[in-house]
Design a protein around this motif. Structure first.
Motif, PDB file in Angstrom:
ATOM      1  N   GLY A   1       1.042  -1.086   0.046  1.00  0.00           N
ATOM      2  CA  GLY A   1      -0.093   0.029  -0.106  1.00  0.00           C
ATOM      3  C   GLY A   1       0.858   1.320  -0.058  1.00  0.00           C
ATOM      4  N   LYS A   2       2.018   1.207   0.161  1.00  0.00           N
ATOM      5  CA  LYS A   2       2.931   2.255   0.366  1.00  0.00           C
ATOM      6  C   LYS A   2       4.280   1.792   0.403  1.00  0.00           C
ATOM      7  N   LEU A   3       5.306   2.887   0.319  1.00  0.00           N
ATOM      8  CA  LEU A   3       6.822   2.778   0.558  1.00  0.00           C
ATOM      9  C   LEU A   3       7.504   4.024   1.287  1.00  0.00           C
ATOM     10  N   ASP A   4       7.869   3.610   2.372  1.00  0.00           N
ATOM     11  CA  ASP A   4       8.650   4.627   3.072  1.00  0.00           C
ATOM     12  C   ASP A   4       9.984   4.760   3.303  1.00  0.00           C
ATOM     13  N   ILE A   5      10.654   3.452   2.807  1.00  0.00           N
ATOM     14  CA  ILE A   5      11.973   3.308   3.192  1.00  0.00           C
ATOM     15  C   ILE A   5      12.427   2.598   1.992  1.00  0.00           C
ATOM     16  N   LEU A   6      13.627   3.308   1.089  1.00  0.00           N
ATOM     17  CA  LEU A   6      14.283   2.664   0.123  1.00  0.00           C
ATOM     18  C   LEU A   6      15.835   2.362   0.595  1.00  0.00           C
ATOM     19  N   VAL A   7      16.337   1.271   0.662  1.00  0.00           N
ATOM     20  CA  VAL A   7      17.622   0.967   0.742  1.00  0.00           C
ATOM     21  C   VAL A   7      18.090   0.497  -0.341  1.00  0.00           C
ATOM     22  N   ASN A   8      19.103   1.329  -1.195  1.00  0.00           N
ATOM     23  CA  ASN A   8      19.743   0.805  -2.361  1.00  0.00           C
ATOM     24  C   ASN A   8      20.963   0.222  -2.069  1.00  0.00           C
ATOM     25  N   ASN A   9      20.955  -1.155  -1.727  1.00  0.00           N
ATOM     26  CA  ASN A   9      21.826  -1.921  -1.399  1.00  0.00           C
ATOM     27  C   ASN A   9      22.685  -2.759  -2.751  1.00  0.00           C
ATOM     28  N   ALA A  10      21.659  -3.188  -3.597  1.00  0.00           N
ATOM     29  CA  ALA A  10      22.262  -3.818  -4.635  1.00  0.00           C
ATOM     30  C   ALA A  10      23.616  -3.501  -5.325  1.00  0.00           C
ATOM     31  N   GLY A  11      24.643  -4.230  -5.703  1.00  0.00           N
ATOM     32  CA  GLY A  11      25.702  -3.849  -6.534  1.00  0.00           C
ATOM     33  C   GLY A  11      26.541  -4.867  -6.669  1.00  0.00           C
ATOM     34  N   ILE A  12      27.654  -4.624  -7.664  1.00  0.00           N
ATOM     35  CA  ILE A  12      28.477  -5.578  -7.709  1.00  0.00           C
ATOM     36  C   ILE A  12      29.862  -4.976  -7.726  1.00  0.00           C
ATOM     37  N   ALA A  13      31.184  -5.927  -7.382  1.00  0.00           N
ATOM     38  CA  ALA A  13      32.358  -5.392  -7.463  1.00  0.00           C
ATOM     39  C   ALA A  13      33.195  -6.029  -8.384  1.00  0.00           C
ATOM     40  N   ILE A  14      33.600  -5.319  -9.493  1.00  0.00           N
ATOM     41  CA  ILE A  14      34.622  -5.814 -10.477  1.00  0.00           C
ATOM     42  C   ILE A  14      35.948  -4.961  -9.999  1.00  0.00           C
ATOM     43  N   GLN A  15      36.987  -5.563  -9.807  1.00  0.00           N
ATOM     44  CA  GLN A  15      38.034  -5.054  -9.229  1.00  0.00           C
ATOM     45  C   GLN A  15      39.516  -5.715  -9.846  1.00  0.00           C
ATOM     46  N   GLY A  16      40.539  -4.986  -9.561  1.00  0.00           N
ATOM     47  CA  GLY A  16      41.831  -5.725  -9.617  1.00  0.00           C
ATOM     48  C   GLY A  16      42.656  -5.216 -10.867  1.00  0.00           C
ATOM     49  N   GLN A  17      41.846  -4.646 -12.015  1.00  0.00           N
ATOM     50  CA  GLN A  17      42.797  -4.483 -13.182  1.00  0.00           C
ATOM     51  C   GLN A  17      42.816  -2.913 -13.292  1.00  0.00           C
ATOM     52  N   LEU A  18      44.258  -2.519 -13.736  1.00  0.00           N
ATOM     53  CA  LEU A  18      44.581  -0.994 -13.804  1.00  0.00           C
ATOM     54  C   LEU A  18      43.985  -0.765 -15.276  1.00  0.00           C
ATOM     55  N   VAL A  19      43.827   0.502 -14.930  1.00  0.00           N
ATOM     56  CA  VAL A  19      42.980   1.353 -16.417  1.00  0.00           C
ATOM     57  C   VAL A  19      43.762   1.251 -17.548  1.00  0.00           C
TER      58      VAL A  19
END
Length: 253
Positions: free
Chosen positions: A84-102
């Motif tokens: 019936g409603k939304l009071d709180i949004l927690v934007n938690n979803a994400g991924i981590a791609i790391q380790g390589q230099l640009v």
């Protein structure tokens, strides 16, 4: 336990595991009804739902891979149709791609681009879909990263930048939504004991050396981070707005 969120409805994206699952449980313990979204792990999401039900909360799990921007509006609509409603949004979803230099000639551009799609564009799409329907006096909480403020080692440029982007976006929408008494804040954990952290651990510099950089020489517990989310979602945090709160034991000071 003080049920300070009694009567509130929360959505935690990426709530089937790790910090998302612990945060969903904390919000339910505080009295909220809680929906979670998940990308692919239906079994894990259903397990979380059963755990939330044990607190007396109404709950549901919704499959929504936020790499697909078209899922944002149906996700928010499904939560509101159920509760019936939304009071709180927690934007938690994400991924981590790391380790390589640009400048790595073998840089995995496709995966690094997907990281931007999920962490930034997907999160923004969900926030845009939620903002007009969020109740006045509501809460938006982004799960960022200490890397959004402090980058102590190489190989994390894109991941850090996605979190910087969310921190800037949060400040902007804190301005936009302030007249409706909706607060917007970012929780920035350091290293946590999650599957995602384990997946990239082998790509990071020596972990002991990193721990030596913490005044409190340990990593955060998921519960410590979830408690900050619970506080920001509650009535005592109504005048905290547009802030990035580090939960990292002093790492980066």
């Amino acid at each position: 336990m003080d049920r300070i969120l009694e009567g509130k409805v929360a959505l935690v994206t990426g709530g089937s595991r790790g910090l998302g699952a612990v945060t969903a449980a904390r919000l339910a313990e505080l009295g909220a009804d809680v929906a979670i979204s998940y990308a692919s792990s239906a079994d894990k999401a259903n397990t979380v739902v059963e755990q939330l039900k044990s607190t007396g909360a109404r709950t549901m799990a919704i499959q929504a891979d936020q790499a697909d921007l078209s899922v944002a509006r149906p996700l928010i609509d499904a939560v509101i149709a159920e509760f019936g409603k939304l009071d709180i949004l927690v934007n938690n979803a994400g991924i981590a791609i790391q380790g390589q230099l640009v400048d790595d000639p073998e840089l995995d551009g496709e995966n690094y681009n997907r990281q931007w799609q999920v962490n930034v564009m997907g999160t923004i799409a969900i926030t845009r879909a939620a903002a007009p329907k969020l109740t006045d006096g509501g809460r938006i909480i982004f799960i960022g990263s200490l890397l959004g403020s402090y980058v102590p080692f190489a190989g994390v440029a894109d991941y850090a930048a996605t979190k910087w982007a969310l921190a800037g976006y949060a400040k902007g929408i804190a301005r936009d939504l302030g007249p409706r008494n909706i607060t917007v804040n970012v929780v920035q954990p350091g290293i946590m004991p999650t599957d995602m952290a384990s997946d990239v651990a082998g790509e990071l510099p020596d972990r002991d050396a990193i721990l030596d950089m913490h005044p409190i020489r340990r990593i955060a517990t998921l519960e410590e981070v979830a408690d900050i989310v619970g506080f920001l979602a509650g009535p005592s945090a109504g005048y905290i707005n547009g802030e990035a709160i580090n939960v990292a034991g002093g790492f980066g000071i």
